[in-house]
Every structure is written in structure tokens, then in C-alpha cells.
Design a protein around this motif. Structure first.
Motif, mmCIF file in Angstrom:
data_model
loop_
_atom_site.group_PDB
_atom_site.id
_atom_site.type_symbol
_atom_site.label_atom_id
_atom_site.label_comp_id
_atom_site.label_asym_id
_atom_site.label_seq_id
_atom_site.Cartn_x
_atom_site.Cartn_y
_atom_site.Cartn_z
ATOM 1 N N PRO A 1 -74.327 12.640 -38.364
ATOM 2 C CA PRO A 1 -75.412 12.208 -39.258
ATOM 3 C C PRO A 1 -75.528 10.689 -39.347
ATOM 4 O O PRO A 1 -76.636 10.153 -39.466
ATOM 5 C CB PRO A 1 -75.030 12.820 -40.600
ATOM 6 C CG PRO A 1 -74.154 13.980 -40.269
ATOM 7 C CD PRO A 1 -73.384 13.546 -39.063
ATOM 8 N N GLN A 2 -74.405 9.989 -39.301
ATOM 9 C CA GLN A 2 -74.457 8.530 -39.322
ATOM 10 C C GLN A 2 -75.159 7.984 -38.081
ATOM 11 O O GLN A 2 -75.925 7.022 -38.159
ATOM 12 C CB GLN A 2 -73.046 7.957 -39.419
ATOM 13 C CG GLN A 2 -72.361 8.202 -40.746
ATOM 14 C CD GLN A 2 -70.921 7.729 -40.747
ATOM 15 O OE1 GLN A 2 -70.549 6.813 -40.007
ATOM 16 N NE2 GLN A 2 -70.085 8.364 -41.558
ATOM 17 N N ALA A 3 -74.892 8.597 -36.927
ATOM 18 C CA ALA A 3 -75.555 8.157 -35.695
ATOM 19 C C ALA A 3 -77.061 8.377 -35.762
ATOM 20 O O ALA A 3 -77.843 7.554 -35.278
ATOM 21 C CB ALA A 3 -74.966 8.896 -34.497
ATOM 22 N N GLU A 4 -77.478 9.483 -36.374
ATOM 23 C CA GLU A 4 -78.914 9.716 -36.537
ATOM 24 C C GLU A 4 -79.541 8.655 -37.439
ATOM 25 O O GLU A 4 -80.657 8.187 -37.191
ATOM 26 C CB GLU A 4 -79.140 11.113 -37.110
ATOM 27 C CG GLU A 4 -78.714 12.239 -36.158
ATOM 28 C CD GLU A 4 -78.778 13.604 -36.806
ATOM 29 O OE1 GLU A 4 -79.046 13.652 -38.030
ATOM 30 O OE2 GLU A 4 -78.560 14.615 -36.116
ATOM 31 N N LEU A 5 -78.806 8.243 -38.465
ATOM 32 C CA LEU A 5 -79.298 7.190 -39.342
ATOM 33 C C LEU A 5 -79.322 5.848 -38.619
ATOM 34 O O LEU A 5 -80.253 5.045 -38.804
ATOM 35 C CB LEU A 5 -78.414 7.116 -40.586
ATOM 36 C CG LEU A 5 -78.942 6.325 -41.789
ATOM 37 C CD1 LEU A 5 -80.336 6.779 -42.185
ATOM 38 C CD2 LEU A 5 -77.985 6.469 -42.960
ATOM 39 N N ALA B 1 -82.041 9.893 -43.876
ATOM 40 C CA ALA B 1 -81.406 9.591 -45.153
ATOM 41 C C ALA B 1 -81.418 10.810 -46.079
ATOM 42 O O ALA B 1 -80.441 11.059 -46.805
ATOM 43 C CB ALA B 1 -82.115 8.419 -45.820
ATOM 44 N N ALA B 2 -82.510 11.567 -46.079
ATOM 45 C CA ALA B 2 -82.569 12.770 -46.913
ATOM 46 C C ALA B 2 -81.530 13.792 -46.464
ATOM 47 O O ALA B 2 -80.926 14.490 -47.299
ATOM 48 C CB ALA B 2 -83.968 13.377 -46.856
ATOM 49 N N ALA B 3 -81.304 13.891 -45.163
ATOM 50 C CA ALA B 3 -80.275 14.805 -44.661
ATOM 51 C C ALA B 3 -78.888 14.372 -45.112
ATOM 52 O O ALA B 3 -78.045 15.209 -45.473
ATOM 53 C CB ALA B 3 -80.346 14.865 -43.137
ATOM 54 N N VAL B 4 -78.625 13.050 -45.118
ATOM 55 C CA VAL B 4 -77.342 12.540 -45.584
ATOM 56 C C VAL B 4 -77.159 12.845 -47.066
ATOM 57 O O VAL B 4 -76.090 13.277 -47.504
ATOM 58 C CB VAL B 4 -77.244 11.023 -45.320
ATOM 59 C CG1 VAL B 4 -76.091 10.403 -46.104
ATOM 60 C CG2 VAL B 4 -77.064 10.758 -43.831
ATOM 61 N N LEU B 5 -78.200 12.633 -47.861
ATOM 62 C CA LEU B 5 -78.120 12.920 -49.293
ATOM 63 C C LEU B 5 -77.863 14.395 -49.531
ATOM 64 O O LEU B 5 -77.031 14.762 -50.372
ATOM 65 C CB LEU B 5 -79.415 12.490 -49.975
ATOM 66 C CG LEU B 5 -79.543 12.859 -51.454
ATOM 67 C CD1 LEU B 5 -78.517 12.112 -52.287
ATOM 68 C CD2 LEU B 5 -80.948 12.578 -51.964
ATOM 69 N N SER B 6 -78.561 15.257 -48.828
ATOM 70 C CA SER B 6 -78.391 16.688 -49.015
ATOM 71 C C SER B 6 -76.989 17.145 -48.620
ATOM 72 O O SER B 6 -76.408 18.026 -49.257
ATOM 73 C CB SER B 6 -79.444 17.452 -48.204
ATOM 74 O OG SER B 6 -79.355 18.837 -48.423
ATOM 75 N N ALA B 7 -76.430 16.532 -47.572
ATOM 76 C CA ALA B 7 -75.100 16.926 -47.101
ATOM 77 C C ALA B 7 -73.996 16.384 -47.994
ATOM 78 O O ALA B 7 -72.980 17.055 -48.227
ATOM 79 C CB ALA B 7 -74.901 16.449 -45.665
ATOM 80 N N GLY B 8 -74.146 15.143 -48.499
ATOM 81 C CA GLY B 8 -73.088 14.514 -49.274
ATOM 82 C C GLY B 8 -72.077 13.824 -48.387
ATOM 83 O O GLY B 8 -72.049 14.011 -47.166
ATOM 84 N N VAL B 9 -71.235 13.017 -48.988
ATOM 85 C CA VAL B 9 -70.272 12.219 -48.229
ATOM 86 C C VAL B 9 -69.360 13.070 -47.355
ATOM 87 O O VAL B 9 -69.121 12.743 -46.182
ATOM 88 C CB VAL B 9 -69.441 11.339 -49.189
ATOM 89 C CG1 VAL B 9 -68.260 10.704 -48.460
ATOM 90 C CG2 VAL B 9 -70.319 10.253 -49.803
#
Length: 668
Positions: free
Chosen positions: A215-219, A200-208
Motif C-alpha cells: 500500500p505504501q508503494a501505491e501511495l 490514501a483512502a485505502a491506507v485509512l481503511s486498512a489502518g497502520v
């Protein structure tokens, strides 16, 4: 008030992609999508986002083996869901190309499918026979069982006597019983939460824009691990984030950036606390809510509510109330979408041989023997349940009279008592309806303005309460919510009785579900006799003849709309929090370099908010260097915690202001 596509009740804005043939793709569980993406080479992963967008628009052909999507001359992907209608095994998705199953076609088609729930959906579970079969607890890798009291299974620790966070009870020297000790999460749960936090932190850092399929698959993989570890709450939050990311990237009409921000905030805070071994048992969440014996019940219908979910389910939920004021519901929700939501309005009620349909039940009553009830009030339809129709109860008697007699500010405050940082907790608290008498002021944008009537001890109106905003409970064009509110707004001064839900994210806002006439006045609704005193706003369509003449309505009260949340400088905090999600860490850092000032926050008294956003921008722009002076990646953890702190403080501050907006300033 402009209708737009939405779901009722509000759900994640992900919709099942539909090909030119009109057949939707079936939902797929998180672990199947994650495994398909993980099997791709790095070269194919770079092409995955474009392939998903391309294949989502291809025709979907239904056949005996399932659905087929032709991705190329020699590449046909076949999806064969199981009895539940969900792809929950990798073998149920195949491709005819030579690289299968580690091919781009199969992974892209699975990535285009909507995400299904790991546990049976609430809508689907409502229609099953609860006394015949109950879902088995989810396995846990460390041997923890899923248990709970009152029929609600929570993630429990081994040896905790089935209670979440429970411990051994003993007597002290005075003979009193010691309070149970809180037991923290297991090692497996801490590990699963750590993985969720990192994803989730990686998604936040990357942005939409950069949070694509990989990244979605990792989540999704982290969410599946959380489920196996007995953390259904964290898993559900992760799935909401993925659905929100998909909707944002696809620019769906029903997507709201605020919803994605709320889901990501709850996921990061929950995962971060669990990763730190926080012993709060509420962090684990709950899974399937079992039905338990409820004895004999006498319930009275109040209203029907159409349901159109984002995952293709549709139907109706009829809400009933018992003589002691407790709320229950009777649901008929199955696959079918909006068409089924319309048809289910008059479908037979599946509780014993009652011989009532949902339209009749909403205006009648039931005497139920051998009732089965879930912890959230859903009535089951088991083989041992017997139900006999009885006469309905008008809104002026019994528990409904008590509902309208309760001050609106008090009722709304109770619905806003959940944790502001938890989207699921907030939704749970706000689910129970409230009742109030209102006078219509007029239309304003996408909502209708009204003022609450303040009754005195003998029931006469003594003045007006706070300004209330009435917002459609559903925007689907095939439902009647928007049209009915537009009709009500056309008659300023109209008095009406409303049953609805508090909207926890907007100032003094109600989602009206049913309306009826206010007793003792001519300036109110004039409904047909067969409607028996109320109109279900999702189904019944109000006509001009149902309204009083304009000269029968008193002049409407003052309707000057003041929004304390919108008027406060908190919009600067909200803009930065949403920018972090929509644009990523780099966008937040750029805002700091552009000289963004938060002096207005400090001048208005929001000192803590100013400190938190200043710390967030500083952390976003922080760069570390190694011993040779080269820039190094500092990792997203400190930045994510800074964002969570600012976002949580903003949510709590806005919730306090929304709570205060329900308080009357005094009779007008």
C-alpha cells in the motif's frame, strides 16, 4: 522532563536505517521504490514486509561503487546514488541474484531506505549558491509549466499568465479592473488527485497494521504522478504519510500518532478537493523557492538554531532581523546529522567575505550589498553578494524592542491564523519567532510553566498574563535544549526574556529558542559578557552561576495548570479519529458495536462533533448487499469522507480553543 530522540526542527520521524557497520542507507525517490515493488510477483509481495524488516538490520558496507548489502549467499544489493546522494534512477540499485532486477532482495532494500524528496531538500538548498544555478521546473504531462511571482513557483495553468488560478484582466464599463477568475485544475491534475485519493483512502481503511510496503508503494506511485502533474503540495503530504506509516510500524521513539493523523487528514482533504476540480489555487502547493535580488540589507543577529533532520542532514540556521522588523535566516545545513549540527555552530558564514562564524553572527550584524533572498527569508550566498560585519543590536533596542513590546496574545494569534486542516500552512504561519517576558513558575512533566509579564505604558510590570508552557525545541541528547530548560525550571520566580515559536498543536505553548535577561531587575539571568545579552538554548549551556540567587527572585505567581482542550470531552472524538488510523475501519466499527456513547459531547455543547463521529461509526459498519443478499465491498470513499469531516472539525475546534488559551484573563 525526559529527553528523547527527536529532530530539530521537527521533521518526519523516519530515520535512515543503519547496519552494524554504522553506514546509513541512502534516501531513494518515491518512483524508484514504487517501480521496484510493482515489478514483484504477487507471491513475492506477500513476503516483502518481512524482508524489509530483515534486510534493514543487515550490515551496510561502503565501497567505490556505493553501498553494499549482503542479503544471502548469492544476493548482494548495491546502491550507487548520484551526486545528490539520492537514489533517483532504478539503474542505481542492482542485485547479483538471478531474478534481478525483479527480485525480492532489491525491492526490500529499496523499501528499507528512507524516502527522499523529489525536489532538492530545503536543508540542502540552503547551502547552495542561489545566484549560480536554479533548479528547473518540474515537467507536467499536459504541458503546464511551473511558474510564479516573487520567485516562488506554484503549479500554474497554461495561459494563466504564470499566476496560480489567475485569469485575464479587463476593464468593465466603469473603467475598473475585473478580478481574475479562478481556474480549476487541469485534467491531468484531477486524474493525479483521484489516484492519490484512492491510495490514501485505502491506507485509512486498512489502518497502520495492514498498510505495509505494497500500500505504501501505491501511495508513492500516486505521489510521483502528482508531482508530474504539478501538485507538489499533495505530493509532499503523501510523502509525510508514508514516512509516518513507516515510523508507526517500526515503533520509532520519535513517532507521534497525532502527526500521522494530521498528514493523512491534509492529504485526503487536498486530494479530495482537487479530484472534485476545486479551483482554489492554494491546493496545488509550491515547489522550489527561488532566490531573488534583495538590494542592500542591514541585519542583526538574534539567535542560532541547530538543525538535525530525519534524512541525515545537520547544521545550523542563524536568524537575523532587519531594521524594519523583517526576519531573515542564514543556513549552513548539509549531510552529517548531529555531528555536523554541533560543528556548524562555529562554522564560517558563507555570505561574501564577511569573516564571521555563526556564533559571532548571532551576536553581531551584517551590511549586505547585492543580497539574494528567498520568499521565506533565506539569505543567499551568490558570487555577487558582498557583506561587511557591523556591531550587533541588543534586545532592548530597535526591532527587538518592538518584538517584545507587542502583546504576546496578539503575536500568538497571528501565528495561529493558518488553516487548521493544513499542516504545511500551519507550520508556515508558526515559523516566525515571537518575543515575550516571562516569570518562571516551575517544572511540570515534560515542560516548564511560566507566566507572561504584562508591561504598562512606561515599562513597569503591572501583572501576569496567561500561563505559558515552555517545551524543548529539540530533544536530541547532544543538544542543550532539555538541559537548559531544566536549569531554568530550578529557579521559580526567575524573570527572563524569551524568543521562541508558538506550538500550534498545544495549549499556550512556546518552543523557546533563545533567552536573555529582563532589563531593570536583579531577578533575571546573569550571562557572561561574551554572550552579549542572550543564550542560544540549542548550543549555549546555562550554568548555576548564570542564575540569580533564590532570595533575589520574587515568589512565583500561581501556576495552576488548566488545559481546556484536555479537559473537554473532545478526547472522545480524538480517540476515535486516531483509532481509525491506528486500527483501520474494522476497529472503528467494533467501537460502535461495543456501545460507545457520545452523549457527553452533546451535553457539553459539541453537537456537531457528536453528529460527525456518529456518522463515522455508522459508515464504518455499513455493509452493502447485492441482489442475491450477499455482502459486497462498498469501497472506502464514503468512509474516508466521513473520517475527513470529523477529523477536520476536530482540528478546527481544537485550534479555536488553543487560540483562546493565549488570551489573558486579566491581571493577577
Amino acid at each position: 522532563m525526559n529527553p528523547s530522540t527527536s529532530t530539530t526542527p521537527e521533521a518526519a520521524p523516519e530515520t535512515a536505517p543503519t547496519g552494524s557497520s554504522g553506514g546509513p542507507l541512502p534516501p531513494v525517490t518515491p518512483e524508484v521504490v514504487a517501480a521496484a515493488v510493482e515489478s514483484l510477483t504477487s507471491r513475492l509481495r506477500k513476503k516483502l514486509d518481512a524482508a524489509i524488516e530483515q534486510y534493514a538490520a543487515l550490515p551496510v558496507t561502503a565501497g567505490d561503487e556505493g553501498v553494499r548489502i549482503t542479503c544471502g549467499e548469492d544476493a548482494v544489493v548495491t546502491l550507487s546514488p548520484g551526486p545528490s546522494g539520492v537514489i533517483d534512477d532504478g539503474d542505481q540499485a542492482s542485485c547479483s541474484c538471478l531474478l534481478a532486477p525483479r527480485c525480492l532482495h532489491r525491492a526490500a532494500v529499496l523499501g528499507a531506505c528512507p524516502i527522499g524528496d523529489a525536489f532538492p531538500a530545503e536543508e540542502e538548498a540552503d547551502s547552495r549558491d542561489p545566484s549560480d544555478a536554479e533548479p528547473a521546473p518540474a515537467p507536467s504531462p499536459d504541458g503546464a509549466a511551473l511558474a510564479g511571482s516573487g520567485g516562488e513557483r506554484t503549479a500554474a495553468e497554461p495561459g494563466s499568465s504564470g499566476a496560480p488560478g489567475g485569469g485575464a484582466e479587463g476593464a468593465d464599463g466603469a473603467g475598473s479592473v475585473a478580478a481574475p477568475e479562478a481556474v480549476g485544475p487541469t485534467a491531468a491534475q484531477v486524474a493525479a488527485a483521484t489516484g492519490l485519493w484512492a491510495a490514501a483512502a485505502a491506507v485509512l481503511s486498512a489502518g497502520v497494521p495492514a498498510a505495509g510496503a505494497v500500500p505504501q508503494a501505491e501511495l508513492l506511485r500516486a505521489a510521483h504522478t502528482a508531482r508530474l502533474a504539478g501538485l507538489p503540495g499533495a505530493e509532499a503530504a503523501a510523502l509525510r504519510v508514508v514516512r509516518g506509516l513507516r515510523a508507526a510500524r517500526a515503533r520509532h521513539d520519535g513517532h507521534r500518532l497525532a502527526d500521522l493523523v494530521s498528514a493523512l487528514r491534509e492529504l485526503l482533504l487536498t486530494a479530495g478537493r482537487l479530484a472534485g476540480a476545486d479551483p482554489d489555487p492554494a491546493l496545488a502547493g509550491t515547489v522550489r523557492r527561488d532566490y531573488q535580488p534583495g538590494g542592500s540589507l542591514k541585519v542583526y543577529g538574534v539567535f542560532r538554531e541547530p538543525v538535525i533532520s530525519a534524512t541525515g542532514y545537520g547544521g545550523v540556521v542563524t536568524h537575523v532581523v532587519a531594521e524594519d522588523g523583517r526576519w531573515y535566516s542564514v543556513a549552513d545545513v548539509k549531510p552529517g546529522g548531529s555531528a555536523r549540527a554541533r560543528g556548524a555552530a562555529t562554522a564560517p558564514v558563507a555570505i561574501g567575505p564577511a569573516m564571521l562564524n555563526h556564533s559571532q553572527l548571532s551576536r553581531a550584524g551584517l551590511l549586505i550589498v547585492g543580497a539574494t533572498v528567498s520568499p521565506d527569508g533565506r539569505l543567499g550566498a551568490g558570487k555577487g553578494v558582498r557583506a561587511t560585519p557591523v556591531s550587533g543590536m541588543p534586545w532592548t533596542e530597535g526591532p527587538m524592542a518592538a518584538l517584545f513590546a507587542r502583546p504576546l496574545a496578539e503575536a500568538a494569534g497571528a501565528r495561529l491564523s493558518g488553516h487548521a486542516w493544513s499542516e504545511s500552512d500551519t507550520a508556515e504561519q508558526a515559523r516566525e519567532p515571537v518575543g515575550c517576558d516571562l516569570v518562571i513558575v516551575g517544572a511540570a512533566g515534560d515542560h516548564v510553566l511560566a507566566r507572561a509579564l504584562l508591561p504598562d505604558s512606561v515599562g513597569d510590570v503591572r501583572g501576569y498574563g496567561p500561563l505559558i508552557r515552555l517545551v524543548p525545541a529539540g530533544h536530541h541528547p547532544e543538544l542543550a535544549h532539555v538541559e537548559n530548560l531544566r536549569r531554568l525550571a530550578s529557579r521559580p520566580g526567575l524573570l527572563l526574556r524569551v524568543v521562541g515559536r508558538v506550538e500550534p498543536d498545544r495549549v499556550a505553548t512556546l518552543l523557546p529558542l533563545a533567552v536573555g535577561p529582563v532589563p531593570g531587575t536583579e531577578a533575571t539571568l546573569r550571562l557572561p559578557p561574551d554572550w552579549q545579552g542572550h543564550a542560544d538554548l540549542g548550543y549555549d549551556r546555562l550554568q548555576g552561576a548564570h542564575l540569580p540567587p533564590q532570595d533575589a527572585c520574587p515568589p512565583p505567581p500561581d501556576g495552576d495548570e488548566v488545559d481546556p482542550v484536555a479537559g473537554a470531552p473532545l478526547w472522545r472524538v480524538r480517540r476515535l479519529i486516531e483509532l481509525a488510523v491506528s486500527g483501520g475501519r474494522r476497529a472503528v466499527a467494533e467501537s460502535a458495536r461495543n456501545g460507545e456513547s457520545y452523549a457527553q459531547l452533546r451535553n457539553a455543547g459539541f453537537q456537531t462533533a457528536a453528529d460527525l463521529v456518529t456518522g463515522l461509526t455508522a459508515e464504518a459498519d455499513r455493509r452493502s448487499r447485492d441482489v442475491f443478499g450477499r455482502l459486497t465491498d462498498a469501497g472506502p470513499d464514503r468512509y474516508a469522507w466521513a473520517w475527513v469531516a470529523a477529523a477536520t472539525h476536530l482540528a478546527a475546534t481544537e485550534r479555536a480553543m488553543i487560540h483562546a488559551s493565549w488570551q489573558p484573563a486579566g491581571p493577577l
